[in-house]
Structures are given as structure tokens and as C-alpha cells.
Write a protein that holds these residues in place. Structure first.
Motif, PDB file in Angstrom:
ATOM      1  N   ARG A   1       0.834  -1.205   0.000  1.00  0.00           N
ATOM      2  CA  ARG A   1       0.000   0.000   0.000  1.00  0.00           C
ATOM      3  C   ARG A   1       0.870   1.257   0.000  1.00  0.00           C
ATOM      4  O   ARG A   1       0.509   2.287  -0.593  1.00  0.00           O
ATOM      5  CB  ARG A   1      -0.946  -0.008   1.204  1.00  0.00           C
ATOM      6  CG  ARG A   1      -2.106  -1.012   1.055  1.00  0.00           C
ATOM      7  CD  ARG A   1      -3.143  -0.841   2.147  1.00  0.00           C
ATOM      8  NE  ARG A   1      -2.629  -1.277   3.438  1.00  0.00           N
ATOM      9  CZ  ARG A   1      -2.683  -2.524   3.890  1.00  0.00           C
ATOM     10  NH1 ARG A   1      -3.230  -3.467   3.131  1.00  0.00           N
ATOM     11  NH2 ARG A   1      -2.201  -2.839   5.083  1.00  0.00           N
ATOM     12  N   GLY A   2       2.015   1.202   0.650  1.00  0.00           N
ATOM     13  CA  GLY A   2       2.939   2.333   0.611  1.00  0.00           C
ATOM     14  C   GLY A   2       3.450   2.591  -0.798  1.00  0.00           C
ATOM     15  O   GLY A   2       3.609   3.745  -1.216  1.00  0.00           O
ATOM     16  N   THR A   3       3.689   1.507  -1.534  1.00  0.00           N
ATOM     17  CA  THR A   3       4.122   1.662  -2.925  1.00  0.00           C
ATOM     18  C   THR A   3       3.037   2.320  -3.762  1.00  0.00           C
ATOM     19  O   THR A   3       3.303   3.195  -4.597  1.00  0.00           O
ATOM     20  CB  THR A   3       4.471   0.283  -3.513  1.00  0.00           C
ATOM     21  OG1 THR A   3       5.527  -0.301  -2.744  1.00  0.00           O
ATOM     22  CG2 THR A   3       4.904   0.414  -4.970  1.00  0.00           C
TER      23      THR A   3
ATOM     24  N   ALA B   1       0.787   4.310  -2.602  1.00  0.00           N
ATOM     25  CA  ALA B   1       0.732   5.705  -2.167  1.00  0.00           C
ATOM     26  C   ALA B   1       1.774   6.542  -2.894  1.00  0.00           C
ATOM     27  O   ALA B   1       1.522   7.695  -3.280  1.00  0.00           O
ATOM     28  CB  ALA B   1       0.933   5.794  -0.654  1.00  0.00           C
ATOM     29  N   THR B   2       2.963   5.956  -3.095  1.00  0.00           N
ATOM     30  CA  THR B   2       4.009   6.660  -3.840  1.00  0.00           C
ATOM     31  C   THR B   2       3.573   6.895  -5.287  1.00  0.00           C
ATOM     32  O   THR B   2       3.813   7.974  -5.859  1.00  0.00           O
ATOM     33  CB  THR B   2       5.314   5.850  -3.812  1.00  0.00           C
ATOM     34  OG1 THR B   2       5.733   5.660  -2.454  1.00  0.00           O
ATOM     35  CG2 THR B   2       6.414   6.558  -4.585  1.00  0.00           C
TER      36      THR B   2
ATOM     37  N   GLU C   1       1.259   9.710  -5.321  1.00  0.00           N
ATOM     38  CA  GLU C   1       1.976  10.988  -5.195  1.00  0.00           C
ATOM     39  C   GLU C   1       2.382  11.488  -6.584  1.00  0.00           C
ATOM     40  O   GLU C   1       2.265  12.684  -6.888  1.00  0.00           O
ATOM     41  CB  GLU C   1       3.211  10.822  -4.315  1.00  0.00           C
ATOM     42  CG  GLU C   1       2.942  10.635  -2.828  1.00  0.00           C
ATOM     43  CD  GLU C   1       2.695  11.948  -2.112  1.00  0.00           C
ATOM     44  OE1 GLU C   1       2.593  12.990  -2.798  1.00  0.00           O
ATOM     45  OE2 GLU C   1       2.602  11.928  -0.871  1.00  0.00           O
TER      46      GLU C   1
ATOM     47  N   ILE D   1      -3.901   9.182  -0.175  1.00  0.00           N
ATOM     48  CA  ILE D   1      -2.474   8.904   0.041  1.00  0.00           C
ATOM     49  C   ILE D   1      -2.187   8.749   1.528  1.00  0.00           C
ATOM     50  O   ILE D   1      -1.480   7.828   1.963  1.00  0.00           O
ATOM     51  CB  ILE D   1      -1.616  10.032  -0.573  1.00  0.00           C
ATOM     52  CG1 ILE D   1      -1.721  10.011  -2.096  1.00  0.00           C
ATOM     53  CG2 ILE D   1      -0.156   9.899  -0.138  1.00  0.00           C
ATOM     54  CD1 ILE D   1      -1.091  11.212  -2.769  1.00  0.00           C
ATOM     55  N   GLY D   2      -2.768   9.647   2.318  1.00  0.00           N
ATOM     56  CA  GLY D   2      -2.564   9.573   3.769  1.00  0.00           C
ATOM     57  C   GLY D   2      -3.090   8.285   4.360  1.00  0.00           C
ATOM     58  O   GLY D   2      -2.455   7.675   5.229  1.00  0.00           O
TER      59      GLY D   2
ATOM     60  N   LEU E   1      -3.395   5.377   2.851  1.00  0.00           N
ATOM     61  CA  LEU E   1      -2.582   4.230   2.441  1.00  0.00           C
ATOM     62  C   LEU E   1      -1.223   4.204   3.152  1.00  0.00           C
ATOM     63  O   LEU E   1      -0.608   3.141   3.249  1.00  0.00           O
ATOM     64  CB  LEU E   1      -2.366   4.260   0.919  1.00  0.00           C
ATOM     65  CG  LEU E   1      -3.602   3.996   0.062  1.00  0.00           C
ATOM     66  CD1 LEU E   1      -3.262   4.134  -1.412  1.00  0.00           C
ATOM     67  CD2 LEU E   1      -4.174   2.606   0.346  1.00  0.00           C
ATOM     68  N   ARG E   2      -0.775   5.326   3.620  1.00  0.00           N
ATOM     69  CA  ARG E   2       0.544   5.359   4.274  1.00  0.00           C
ATOM     70  C   ARG E   2       0.481   4.956   5.750  1.00  0.00           C
ATOM     71  O   ARG E   2       1.515   4.744   6.376  1.00  0.00           O
ATOM     72  CB  ARG E   2       1.148   6.756   4.157  1.00  0.00           C
ATOM     73  CG  ARG E   2       1.579   7.104   2.722  1.00  0.00           C
ATOM     74  CD  ARG E   2       2.671   8.136   2.706  1.00  0.00           C
ATOM     75  NE  ARG E   2       3.097   8.472   1.348  1.00  0.00           N
ATOM     76  CZ  ARG E   2       3.929   7.763   0.609  1.00  0.00           C
ATOM     77  NH1 ARG E   2       4.416   6.632   1.106  1.00  0.00           N
ATOM     78  NH2 ARG E   2       4.272   8.145  -0.607  1.00  0.00           N
ATOM     79  N   VAL E   3      -0.732   4.868   6.294  1.00  0.00           N
ATOM     80  CA  VAL E   3      -0.861   4.445   7.698  1.00  0.00           C
ATOM     81  C   VAL E   3      -0.856   2.914   7.749  1.00  0.00           C
ATOM     82  O   VAL E   3      -1.701   2.270   7.117  1.00  0.00           O
ATOM     83  CB  VAL E   3      -2.165   4.989   8.315  1.00  0.00           C
ATOM     84  CG1 VAL E   3      -2.343   4.448   9.724  1.00  0.00           C
ATOM     85  CG2 VAL E   3      -2.150   6.510   8.308  1.00  0.00           C
TER      86      VAL E   3
END
Length: 398
Positions: A107-109, A111-112, A115, A291-292, A294-296
Motif C-alpha cells: 500500500r505504501g508503494t 501511495a508513492t 503521489e 495517500i494519507g 494508504l501510508r498508515v
């Protein structure tokens, strides 16, 4: 009748002068290619030609205005096409993020990747027309309309003005659209937006939301087993229905609201269903919120519920934004089509005016050359006759 020598010479010279002047006038007409050299030559035709010339000048000016408007609208259409592609990519990423097998790193990927899409969308929103004017800034075209703040939010610094261009006698057309109406608004038919409150502590996840009327609803859990649905009726009266018994997975159906909530909500959890404008139509904020979320890291069921609810909310908001951009793009296409139609009618009007102007002032070279030859012959004959007559004297016969 006796004619003196002096009178004979004066009359002959005057006659030849008149013939030479008429010949010179025809010669000047041939050189200029016009029927009359001065307005006094044909006052009526000259006045009409002036009016037609003014009409041609206006037609040329309108054509130039349509060209500028068409250039601006074409660049806007290109920008909106890019925005459509970006929003489609965001929708695809939302679907990927909803895969239950993804890890926090996955999920962080995503989110990137979001971005990158966010930055691209911001760049599209700050597109220029090639002359240093920002397309979506309204009347404030000399400065970027969308400015990202330190906290990641995007503020619209333009205004709601549309640059109108006079493209025909009685037609003005908008050559631009303000950014707020493109990236910060929704259509009247936009889907209603469900959302879970940021402070929810349970693992309740909403789905299958529909509203049969135009009202906004709030579902508040009194406990893990009961909830209350509140809304404001069409006549402005606040209404609260509950407490109702909650059964996980069973649809909530109160008034015009239908909603399914799975998982285990707890007391104080709140779910809302609002019209798109009340829920916030800013597409940049929708992407930033996603994005926020997915980064949590989702380490438990409650955290995972936040992610899933955020994805569902973002999906509806991005769909609404996508539909709005498509609608604006369609309107731009309609304006471009209208410009094409006006260009066609303008070209036809220009041909008609040019033809009429030609009839008024353009010289008929065949007739003019024939007249020139005739007058030249008359002048030459007159000159030869004069030369012979002036040489006749009595002494020549003695």
C-alpha cells in the motif's frame, strides 16, 4: 465663316488635350485595376465599396478572434484530456489498493504512485496557453492558479472569471474555464459520498450505499449493538430515528437511506452519506486523503477498516471528479465545434463580400483595353488630321 490661324491652333490643341486626358484616365484605370480612381468617379459605388470593405475588415477581425479562442480551447481540451487520463490512473490504483492480500509495504508503494499522479494532476491544472497565461486561473492568468501548501493541501488562487471572446457579431464565447469549476466542483448528478468519521475506533466497514432522496444522513452508533439515523427533512425539520438494533452485514434501511455495515462498530462511531458538494469536491484533497490513508500501517481490524472506508470514499469522489472533468471537456468540444461552424459561415460571408466588392470596383480589363485602343486611335487620327490641315496653304499651290 473665316477661322483665324490662332483659333484653329487653340481649338485643335484643346481637342487633342481632351482626348489625351481621357486616354490617360483609361490608362490609369488599367494600371490601378479599378473602375474609379477617386470617389467622385462613382460616388454611389464608392460609398457601397466602403461599407463592404468595413464588413470585410470586421469579418477578418472576428476570424482572428476565433483563431485565438480556438487555440486556447484546443490547449484546454488537451489539458483536460491529460487530467482525464490521470484520474483514470488514480481510479485504477484505488482498485488495486482494495486487494485484501496487499501488505502495508504494497500500500505504501501505491501511495508513492499516487503521489506521482497527484503531482501530474497539479501540473495539468497549472497549464499555460503558450503565452504565459494560465488556462484555469480565471482573470488572474499571470499566476499559477493552484498552489500546494506545506501541509500538502492545494489552494485555488485564481477566480471564477471566464475570458470571453467576441467571435461574431452577436456571439461571445468562453475561451477558458476557471479551475474551481474544473477541479473543485461536481455535476448535479454526482453520486452521493459515503464516509466514515476519522475518529472511528471500531472495525465497521460500509458498502452498498444508496439514497432514494436528496437528503444527507448520519448513522451514529450508540453502542456496538444499536445505532441512530439522523437527517434533516425536506422542510428543514431535524429527524432522528433510533436507537435501532444493529446486525453486522444486514442492511440499514431508514427513510431514503440504504447502507450495509460489516465488522464491529463501537459506541461513538459515525458514518455519513452526503451530497458530493457537502462532502467536499476538491479532487486534490481527495487524492491527498487517499495517500494519507494508504501510508498508515493497518496493523489491526480497526486500522484496516479505516483503509477500506477511505478507499470507498475516495472511489466515489474521484469518480465524481472524473465525470466533472469529462463534462467540462465535452463543453469545450462543443465550443470548438461552434467555432468551426462560425468559421465556415465567416468564410462564406467573406466570399460573398469579396465578390460584391469586386463587382463594385474591379475593372473589366477587356472593356478597358478596348476603350484604350479606341481612344488611342482617335487621338492618333486627330493628331494626323491636325498635322495635315495646318500644312495646307495657298502658297503650296502657286
Amino acid at each position: 465663316m473665316r477661322i483665324s490661324t490662332q483659333s484653329f491652333f487653340e481649338r485643335s490643341a484643346a481637342g487633342m488635350g481632351r482626348l489625351q486626358q481621357k486616354l490617360f484616365q483609361v490608362q490609369r484605370q488599367i494600371g490601378a485595376g479599378t473602375k474609379f480612381l477617386t470617389p467622385s468617379g462613382d460616388p454611389v459605388a464608392a460609398a457601397r465599396a466602403l461599407g463592404v470593405s468595413q464588413s470585410l475588415a470586421e469579418t477578418a477581425q472576428y476570424a482572428a478572434s476565433r483563431s485565438r479562442a480556438g487555440q486556447s480551447l484546443s490547449m484546454e481540451e488537451s489539458a483536460l484530456q491529460s487530467a482525464t487520463g490521470v484520474l483514470q490512473n488514480v481510479k485504477t490504483l484505488i482498485v488495486q489498493a482494495g486487494n485484501g492480500t496487499l501488505t502495508a509495504a504494497d500500500r505504501g508503494t501505491l501511495a508513492t504512485a499516487l503521489e506521482s499522479q497527484f503531482a501530474e494532476l497539479l501540473g495539468v491544472a497549472n497549464s499555460t496557453d503558450g503565452n504565459g497565461q494560465y488556462l484555469f486561473a480565471g482573470f488572474k492568468g499571470d499566476a499559477p492558479p493552484f498552489v500546494e501548501q506545506g501541509d500538502g493541501t492545494v489552494n485555488y488562487m485564481g477566480n471564477a472569471g471566464q475570458r470571453l471572446v467576441q467571435v461574431d457579431v452577436a456571439r461571445q464565447i468562453a475561451a477558458t474555464d476557471d479551475g474551481e469549476s474544473v477541479f473543485g466542483a461536481v455535476q448535479g448528478s454526482a453520486m452521493r459520498v459515503p464516509a466514515a468519521a476519522a475518529g472511528n475506533g471500531g472495525s465497521g466497514v460500509f458498502s452498498n450505499v444508496s439514497v432514494a432522496d436528496g437528503l444527507n444522513y448520519t448513522v451514529t452508533f450508540n453502542s456496538s449493538a444499536t445505532y441512530t439515523v439522523s437527517y434533516v427533512a425536506a422542510d428543514g425539520t431535524p429527524v432522528a430515528v433510533g436507537p435501532q438494533v444493529f446486525t453486522p452485514g444486514q442492511s440499514i434501511a431508514v427513510a431514503g437511506l440504504t447502507m450495509q455495515i460489516d465488522g464491529a462498530p463501537i459506541a461513538g462511531d459515525v458514518f455519513t452519506v452526503q451530497d458530493a458538494t457537502s462532502a467536499g469536491a476538491d479532487v486534490f484533497q481527495a487524492v491527498r486523503d487517499l495517500i494519507g490513508a494508504l501510508r498508515v500501517p493497518a496493523t489491526d481490524a480497526a486500522a484496516m477498516a479505516k483503509v477500506l472506508n477511505a478507499l470507498s470514499t475516495a472511489d466515489v469522489k474521484i469518480n465524481n471528479a472524473h465525470d466533472n472533468v469529462l463534462t467540462v471537456r465535452s463543453a469545450v468540444g462543443s465550443r470548438l465545434a461552434e467555432l468551426d461552424s462560425l468559421n465556415a459561415s465567416g468564410e462564406w460571408r467573406n466570399i460573398v463580400d469579396q465578390t460584391y466588392l469586386s463587382e463594385l470596383q474591379d475593372l473589366d480589363y477587356a472593356s478597358a483595353l478596348s476603350e484604350f485602343a479606341q481612344r488611342e486611335t482617335n487621338l492618333r487620327a486627330t493628331q494626323q488630321t491636325f498635322a495635315r490641315l495646318q500644312s495646307i496653304a495657298l502658297f503650296n499651290y502657286l
